[in-house]
Design a protein around this motif. Structure first.
Motif, PDB file in Angstrom:
ATOM      1  N   ASP A  88       0.880  -1.268  -0.057  1.00  0.00           N
ATOM      2  CA  ASP A  88      -0.005   0.045  -0.116  1.00  0.00           C
ATOM      3  C   ASP A  88       0.798   1.328  -0.041  1.00  0.00           C
ATOM      4  O   ASP A  88       0.687   2.038  -0.846  1.00  0.00           O
ATOM      5  N   SER A  92       1.143   4.045  -2.842  1.00  0.00           N
ATOM      6  CA  SER A  92       0.968   5.510  -2.511  1.00  0.00           C
ATOM      7  C   SER A  92       1.978   6.407  -2.918  1.00  0.00           C
ATOM      8  O   SER A  92       1.888   7.402  -3.439  1.00  0.00           O
ATOM      9  N   ASP A  95       1.912   6.933  -6.583  1.00  0.00           N
ATOM     10  CA  ASP A  95       0.800   7.831  -6.852  1.00  0.00           C
ATOM     11  C   ASP A  95       1.190   9.280  -6.824  1.00  0.00           C
ATOM     12  O   ASP A  95       1.175  10.118  -7.737  1.00  0.00           O
TER      13      ASP A  95
END
Length: 183
Positions: A88, A92, A95
């Motif tokens: 995760d 992130s 992104d």
């Protein structure tokens, strides 16, 4: 084996988060395993933990998991939860990197247009700074290592010179260069 329901997946995610929290608090593996066990007979809180360790066995009325099985389950939960958090976090970061690259692209376009169209030296400097920042996110240049050594790979001998000596060396070098051009 049936696919877990949304509620079951949420309960497993909660169990894994609880396992990490307990491990971070310094709780040993067996205590974590017992605290998160489905069978109230071995659960340290004497409750049936939802989707706890050994929940299949508990639902069928079978013997609870052994201490070794509880330790293994707790270790596995923490390992899988940390792997998911890392995944995760990586997502992130990717992104965020993509958003930052878009921003830099937009800023670069403005600076580049002014630099090329107007020859604006400030815009040229700004475009170069944006390119440097962009290179930190996506390394383009191949770093090279340059090693300077003296004769036969030995240490480099360095001498100091005053300004008059440097000017004399420059003059001799310029004369040699201009003399070789005339030949």
């Amino acid at each position: 084996m049936a696919r877990p329901t949304k509620a079951q997946r949420a309960a497993v995610a909660k169990r894994r988060a609880d396992a990490i929290d307990l491990k971070l608090a310094g709780v040993d593996w067996l205590t974590i395993g017992r605290k998160l066990a489905a069978d109230p007979a071995i659960n340290s809180d004497r409750v049936a933990y939802p989707q706890g360790y050994g929940s299949d066995r508990y639902a069928k009325g079978q013997e609870p998991p052994t201490d070794d099985a509880l330790i293994h389950a707790a270790c596995k939960d923490v390992r899988e939860a940390l792997a998911q958090r890392t995944t995760d976090l990586d997502k992130s970061v990717e992104d965020l990197r993509a958003v930052e690259m878009e921003r830099l692209d937009k800023l670069f376009f403005v600076a580049y247009r002014q630099a090329v169209r107007d020859g604006n030296l400030g815009a040229i400097d700004r475009a170069l700074r944006i390119m440097e920042r962009r290179a930190k996110y996506v390394p383009v240049e191949i770093s090279q290592r340059l090693e300077v050594t003296g004769a036969d790979g030995g240490p480099l001998h360095v001498e100091t010179a005053d300004l008059a000596e440097l000017e004399a060396l420059i003059a001799v070098t310029e004369e040699a260069a201009s003399g070789s051009d005339g030949q």
